[in-house]
Motif scaffolding. Structure first.
Motif, short mmCIF file in Angstrom:
data_model
loop_
_atom_site.label_atom_id
_atom_site.label_comp_id
_atom_site.label_asym_id
_atom_site.label_seq_id
_atom_site.Cartn_x
_atom_site.Cartn_y
_atom_site.Cartn_z
N LYS A 13 2.23 18.41 -12.29
CA LYS A 13 2.70 17.15 -12.88
C LYS A 13 4.13 17.29 -13.39
CE LYS A 13 -0.10 14.74 -15.45
NZ LYS A 13 -0.94 14.28 -16.59
N ARG A 118 3.22 6.65 -11.00
CA ARG A 118 1.88 6.12 -11.26
C ARG A 118 0.80 7.08 -10.78
NH1 ARG A 118 2.54 2.10 -8.50
NH2 ARG A 118 3.27 0.60 -10.05
N ASN A 119 1.01 7.70 -9.63
CA ASN A 119 0.00 8.61 -9.07
C ASN A 119 -0.07 9.94 -9.82
OD1 ASN A 119 -0.67 6.74 -7.10
ND2 ASN A 119 0.82 7.55 -5.64
N GLN A 122 -2.07 9.07 -13.97
CA GLN A 122 -3.02 8.06 -13.47
C GLN A 122 -3.60 7.16 -14.55
OE1 GLN A 122 -5.87 10.19 -11.06
NE2 GLN A 122 -4.36 10.73 -9.51
N ASN A 123 -3.52 7.56 -15.80
CA ASN A 123 -4.06 6.73 -16.87
C ASN A 123 -3.01 5.83 -17.50
OD1 ASN A 123 -6.67 7.86 -16.64
ND2 ASN A 123 -6.07 9.61 -17.91
N ASP A 126 2.82 2.23 -14.59
CA ASP A 126 4.14 2.76 -14.25
C ASP A 126 5.23 2.21 -15.17
OD1 ASP A 126 5.57 4.54 -12.58
OD2 ASP A 126 6.42 2.85 -11.49
#
Length: 245
Positions: A13, A118-119, A122-123, A126
């Motif tokens: 990430k 966004r990917n 994920q929570n 964006d």
């Protein structure tokens, strides 16, 4: 990169997010190159006579409106995920002051969201994932003290309520021909060494643009909760031929 940096970006990430931020910063530097090639100048006396906008805000707003927004196709052509990226100035986000525990507004000089992450997060929506740039004018070398105060007051001691990336940005506008970006970086490091907060990596050169220098990276720890590490990218821009008296 040093060992601290390597440890920091070990997660997928953080690694992907850092690469996205570096692409955006490279774009900002390219906009700065275009700006310099346009030969734009700002007269303090003329702006004071014709506008109620604070001088330190005037060229920041102009840079966002006429360069960061208008040249976005250069960024979109390289990274399709950034086709909706948004640049704004004087945006406010809430934070919790670690000194008195109160919720307060955080005024952000240059606010960048819709980062196409966004990917990765994920929570989060964006539009709620953003990157902040704080700006300071440097007329004399002692102005660097205020620049370092932003590190402490805006990054170290502010517990942001909305998602804040572990990456921050600062811009120094040098208005003095006798001061170089090297002078600024050395002075920042000298002041940081006398601070009580934790600096894990002092400013070191970080190449972000093929034709421009003056870009640096440092690593610090937040002063709340888990005291997480975060990076600051420093863009030290030469405005000595841009700002006129």
């Amino acid at each position: 990169m040093g060992s601290n940096v390597s440890t920091f970006v070990k997660s997928r990430k953080n690694s992907i997010t850092q690469q996205r931020i570096k692409h955006i910063l490279s774009y900002i530097m390219e906009c700065h190159r275009i700006f310099l090639s346009d030969g734009i100048t700002y007269s303090k006396s003329e702006i004071k006579a014709s506008s109620t906008i604070m001088f330190e805000d005037y060229f920041k707003m102009d840079f966002v409106e006429n360069y960061l927004k208008k040249n976005k196709k250069l960024l979109n052509e390289k990274i399709s995920e950034l086709d909706e990226i948004n640049f704004a100035y004087e945006t406010q986000q809430p934070y919790i002051d670690v000194v008195d525990g109160k919720i307060k507004p955080d005024k952000i000089d240059i606010y960048i969201n819709k980062l196409g992450l966004r990917n990765i997060f994920q929570n989060e929506e964006d539009e709620n994932i953003y990157f902040a740039l704080e700006c300071k004018r440097i007329e004399i070398l002692s102005d660097v003290k205020d620049y370092v105060l932003d590190i402490e007051n805006k990054f170290i001691n502010r517990n942001h309520i909305n998602l804040r990336l572990p990456f921050e940005g600062q811009i120094a506008f040098i208005e003095n021909k006798k001061i170089t970006h090297i002078d600024i970086s050395m002075e920042i490091n000298n002041i940081l060494k006398g601070k009580s907060f934790t600096t894990e990596k002092y400013l070191c050169y970080e190449k972000l643009h093929s034709k421009l220098d003056g870009t640096y990276l440092s690593i610090h720890k937040r002063n709340f909760e888990n005291k997480n590490s975060f990076m600051i990218y420093h863009l030290i821009l030469n405005y000595s031929n841009v700002v006129l008296n």
